[in-house]
Design a protein around this motif. Structure first.
Motif, PDB file in Angstrom:
ATOM      1  N   PHE A 192       0.864  -1.178   0.000  1.00 16.45           N
ATOM      2  CA  PHE A 192       0.000   0.000   0.000  1.00 16.45           C
ATOM      3  C   PHE A 192       0.899   1.226   0.000  1.00 16.45           C
ATOM      4  O   PHE A 192       2.061   1.159   0.413  1.00 16.45           O
ATOM      5  N   THR A 193       0.368   2.304  -0.517  1.00 16.56           N
ATOM      6  CA  THR A 193       1.144   3.541  -0.585  1.00 16.56           C
ATOM      7  C   THR A 193       0.519   4.605   0.304  1.00 16.56           C
ATOM      8  O   THR A 193      -0.692   4.600   0.553  1.00 16.56           O
ATOM      9  N   ILE A 194       1.364   5.501   0.768  1.00 15.06           N
ATOM     10  CA  ILE A 194       0.933   6.711   1.451  1.00 15.06           C
ATOM     11  C   ILE A 194       1.440   7.875   0.614  1.00 15.06           C
ATOM     12  O   ILE A 194       2.632   7.953   0.299  1.00 15.06           O
ATOM     13  N   THR A 195       0.528   8.749   0.234  1.00 12.39           N
ATOM     14  CA  THR A 195       0.885   9.958  -0.502  1.00 12.39           C
ATOM     15  C   THR A 195       0.778  11.131   0.448  1.00 12.39           C
ATOM     16  O   THR A 195      -0.230  11.302   1.135  1.00 12.39           O
ATOM     17  N   TYR A 196       1.832  11.926   0.518  1.00 14.52           N
ATOM     18  CA  TYR A 196       1.827  13.126   1.366  1.00 14.52           C
ATOM     19  C   TYR A 196       1.132  14.235   0.580  1.00 14.52           C
ATOM     20  O   TYR A 196       1.576  14.619  -0.497  1.00 14.52           O
ATOM     21  N   LEU A 248      -0.494  -2.644   9.817  1.00 19.92           N
ATOM     22  CA  LEU A 248       0.365  -1.461   9.690  1.00 19.92           C
ATOM     23  C   LEU A 248      -0.429  -0.287   9.127  1.00 19.92           C
ATOM     24  O   LEU A 248      -0.312   0.847   9.605  1.00 19.92           O
ATOM     25  N   ARG A 249      -1.238  -0.567   8.133  1.00 18.85           N
ATOM     26  CA  ARG A 249      -2.041   0.481   7.483  1.00 18.85           C
ATOM     27  C   ARG A 249      -2.958   1.194   8.473  1.00 18.85           C
ATOM     28  O   ARG A 249      -3.277   2.364   8.313  1.00 18.85           O
ATOM     29  N   HIS A 250      -3.370   0.492   9.530  1.00 14.90           N
ATOM     30  CA  HIS A 250      -4.306   1.064  10.499  1.00 14.90           C
ATOM     31  C   HIS A 250      -3.625   1.588  11.771  1.00 14.90           C
ATOM     32  O   HIS A 250      -4.291   1.743  12.804  1.00 14.90           O
ATOM     33  N   GLN A 251      -2.345   1.879  11.692  1.00 14.04           N
ATOM     34  CA  GLN A 251      -1.659   2.487  12.833  1.00 14.04           C
ATOM     35  C   GLN A 251      -2.240   3.876  13.098  1.00 14.04           C
ATOM     36  O   GLN A 251      -2.620   4.601  12.164  1.00 14.04           O
ATOM     37  N   ASN A 252      -2.305   4.260  14.357  1.00 13.38           N
ATOM     38  CA  ASN A 252      -2.945   5.526  14.752  1.00 13.38           C
ATOM     39  C   ASN A 252      -2.408   6.736  14.005  1.00 13.38           C
ATOM     40  O   ASN A 252      -3.169   7.601  13.579  1.00 13.38           O
ATOM     41  N   TYR A 253      -1.086   6.824  13.866  1.00 15.93           N
ATOM     42  CA  TYR A 253      -0.489   7.988  13.190  1.00 15.93           C
ATOM     43  C   TYR A 253      -0.992   8.103  11.749  1.00 15.93           C
ATOM     44  O   TYR A 253      -1.366   9.186  11.296  1.00 15.93           O
ATOM     45  N   PHE A 254      -1.015   6.980  11.029  1.00 16.34           N
ATOM     46  CA  PHE A 254      -1.481   6.999   9.645  1.00 16.34           C
ATOM     47  C   PHE A 254      -2.957   7.403   9.568  1.00 16.34           C
ATOM     48  O   PHE A 254      -3.347   8.203   8.706  1.00 16.34           O
ATOM     49  N   GLU A 255      -3.770   6.857  10.465  1.00 17.36           N
ATOM     50  CA  GLU A 255      -5.204   7.188  10.451  1.00 17.36           C
ATOM     51  C   GLU A 255      -5.439   8.650  10.823  1.00 17.36           C
ATOM     52  O   GLU A 255      -6.282   9.317  10.233  1.00 17.36           O
ATOM     53  N   MET A 256      -4.672   9.180  11.785  1.00 14.95           N
ATOM     54  CA  MET A 256      -4.810  10.583  12.172  1.00 14.95           C
ATOM     55  C   MET A 256      -4.412  11.498  11.013  1.00 14.95           C
ATOM     56  O   MET A 256      -5.120  12.465  10.704  1.00 14.95           O
ATOM     57  N   MET A 257      -3.301  11.185  10.339  1.00 14.63           N
ATOM     58  CA  MET A 257      -2.840  12.030   9.222  1.00 14.63           C
ATOM     59  C   MET A 257      -3.813  11.955   8.044  1.00 14.63           C
ATOM     60  O   MET A 257      -4.016  12.941   7.341  1.00 14.63           O
ATOM     61  N   THR A 258      -4.459  10.807   7.865  1.00 14.40           N
ATOM     62  CA  THR A 258      -5.467  10.677   6.808  1.00 14.40           C
ATOM     63  C   THR A 258      -6.715  11.475   7.185  1.00 14.40           C
ATOM     64  O   THR A 258      -7.271  12.199   6.346  1.00 14.40           O
ATOM     65  N   HIS A 259      -7.138  11.365   8.423  1.00 13.05           N
ATOM     66  CA  HIS A 259      -8.302  12.122   8.898  1.00 13.05           C
ATOM     67  C   HIS A 259      -8.085  13.630   8.738  1.00 13.05           C
ATOM     68  O   HIS A 259      -8.998  14.369   8.372  1.00 13.05           O
ATOM     69  N   ASP A 260      -6.854  14.093   8.994  1.00 12.12           N
ATOM     70  CA  ASP A 260      -6.530  15.516   8.867  1.00 12.12           C
ATOM     71  C   ASP A 260      -6.219  15.932   7.436  1.00 12.12           C
ATOM     72  O   ASP A 260      -5.779  17.054   7.192  1.00 12.12           O
ATOM     73  N   LYS A 261      -6.415  15.016   6.491  1.00 11.62           N
ATOM     74  CA  LYS A 261      -6.206  15.261   5.065  1.00 11.62           C
ATOM     75  C   LYS A 261      -4.767  15.662   4.736  1.00 11.62           C
ATOM     76  O   LYS A 261      -4.505  16.471   3.840  1.00 11.62           O
ATOM     77  N   LEU A 262      -3.839  15.051   5.450  1.00 10.89           N
ATOM     78  CA  LEU A 262      -2.411  15.258   5.183  1.00 10.89           C
ATOM     79  C   LEU A 262      -1.808  14.060   4.453  1.00 10.89           C
ATOM     80  O   LEU A 262      -0.806  14.202   3.761  1.00 10.89           O
ATOM     81  N   PHE A 263      -2.441  12.889   4.607  1.00 10.31           N
ATOM     82  CA  PHE A 263      -2.037  11.667   3.918  1.00 10.31           C
ATOM     83  C   PHE A 263      -3.218  11.122   3.137  1.00 10.31           C
ATOM     84  O   PHE A 263      -4.371  11.289   3.543  1.00 10.31           O
ATOM     85  N   GLU A 264      -2.902  10.447   2.044  1.00  7.48           N
ATOM     86  CA  GLU A 264      -3.883   9.631   1.332  1.00  7.48           C
ATOM     87  C   GLU A 264      -3.308   8.227   1.286  1.00  7.48           C
ATOM     88  O   GLU A 264      -2.188   8.028   0.807  1.00  7.48           O
ATOM     89  N   ILE A 265      -4.036   7.266   1.833  1.00  9.53           N
ATOM     90  CA  ILE A 265      -3.558   5.885   1.903  1.00  9.53           C
ATOM     91  C   ILE A 265      -4.327   5.042   0.900  1.00  9.53           C
ATOM     92  O   ILE A 265      -5.562   5.053   0.887  1.00  9.53           O
ATOM     93  N   SER A 266      -3.585   4.301   0.092  1.00 12.28           N
ATOM     94  CA  SER A 266      -4.226   3.454  -0.917  1.00 12.28           C
ATOM     95  C   SER A 266      -4.749   2.174  -0.273  1.00 12.28           C
ATOM     96  O   SER A 266      -4.420   1.844   0.867  1.00 12.28           O
ATOM     97  N   ALA A 267      -5.527   1.455  -1.037  1.00 13.90           N
ATOM     98  CA  ALA A 267      -5.920   0.096  -0.640  1.00 13.90           C
ATOM     99  C   ALA A 267      -4.687  -0.799  -0.740  1.00 13.90           C
ATOM    100  O   ALA A 267      -3.677  -0.432  -1.350  1.00 13.90           O
ATOM    101  N   ILE A 268      -4.759  -1.974  -0.154  1.00 19.15           N
ATOM    102  CA  ILE A 268      -3.680  -2.961  -0.302  1.00 19.15           C
ATOM    103  C   ILE A 268      -3.864  -3.633  -1.660  1.00 19.15           C
ATOM    104  O   ILE A 268      -4.940  -4.133  -1.974  1.00 19.15           O
ATOM    105  N   LYS A 269      -2.800  -3.603  -2.467  1.00 15.80           N
ATOM    106  CA  LYS A 269      -2.872  -4.090  -3.851  1.00 15.80           C
ATOM    107  C   LYS A 269      -1.778  -5.120  -4.101  1.00 15.80           C
ATOM    108  O   LYS A 269      -0.739  -5.086  -3.443  1.00 15.80           O
ATOM    109  N   PRO A 270      -1.980  -6.003  -5.097  1.00 15.61           N
ATOM    110  CA  PRO A 270      -0.910  -6.936  -5.445  1.00 15.61           C
ATOM    111  C   PRO A 270       0.225  -6.205  -6.169  1.00 15.61           C
ATOM    112  O   PRO A 270      -0.019  -5.258  -6.926  1.00 15.61           O
ATOM    113  N   VAL A 271       1.438  -6.633  -5.935  1.00 19.12           N
ATOM    114  CA  VAL A 271       2.590  -6.050  -6.638  1.00 19.12           C
ATOM    115  C   VAL A 271       2.513  -6.472  -8.098  1.00 19.12           C
ATOM    116  O   VAL A 271       2.335  -7.657  -8.394  1.00 19.12           O
TER     117      VAL A 271
END
Length: 197
Positions: free
Chosen positions: A6-10, A69-92
């Protein structure tokens, strides 16, 4: 076993991507240490020689670990605050270029601050032995390939340090990484897909 990611875009256009990458890597480091695992690798889909890019990806054969890992508090907080965009889990993708992103601690030794720190330590050791410290200059003519520096804060002692990362093509897929999600010069040979979009 097939790998996923999965990716995180800042999202901030003026954000410090190395600082954000360091925070994400710190979350991964705590996650892997807590579980005593070393099978999640870090990739930077927008890596170039000039910049790291505004994206980080986490890659593993263990989809359950990626989901946690995708659901760690920091990632969810940054997504909620519209600072991160987290993708779905995808096959390589099967045709992705395989690379090794290496934490190369020898690169840090090339910088003046590190050289000064090492000289001061050598001087203290010599004084403790009752000897005089005489520094030796050894010229280093080795060629350095492009690399990136990512600042990290140690959770255990709160000290700041820098991860020096370089990228090289990999001949095969390997899934063992250090606790920051990278290959090393010696022990860990983990590789990740480049995931260029």
């Amino acid at each position: 076993m097939s790998r996923a990611y999965f990716t995180i875009t800042y999202l901030p256009t003026n954000g410090d991507v190395t600082l954000l990458a360091g925070r994400c890597i710190g979350i991964l480091h705590g996650f892997m240490n807590k579980r005593s695992c070393n099978h999640i690798g870090v990739s930077f889909p927008k890596w170039t020689d000039k910049h790291l890019g505004n994206q980080i990806a986490f890659v593993s054969e263990d989809k359950a670990a990626l989901k946690n890992l995708r659901h760690q508090n920091y990632f969810e907080m940054m997504t909620h605050d519209k600072l991160f965009e987290i993708s779905a889990i995808k096959p390589v993708p099967a045709d992705a270029t395989e690379v090794r992103i290496i934490r190369d601690q020898s690169l840090g030794k090339l910088f003046m601050g590190e050289k000064r720190r090492r000289m001061e330590r050598a001087n203290r050791r010599a004084e403790a032995r009752g000897e005089e410290y005489i520094p030796q200059y050894v010229p280093n003519d080795s060629e350095i390939s492009a690399f990136h520096k990512i600042p990290i804060v140690s959770k255990s002692n709160r000290n700041d340090f820098v991860l020096h990362l370089r990228l090289e093509l990999a001949n095969s897929i390997q899934n063992t990484f250090n606790s920051y999600g990278f290959a090393t010069n010696e022990e860990y040979k983990g590789s990740v897909p480049l995931l260029a979009f």
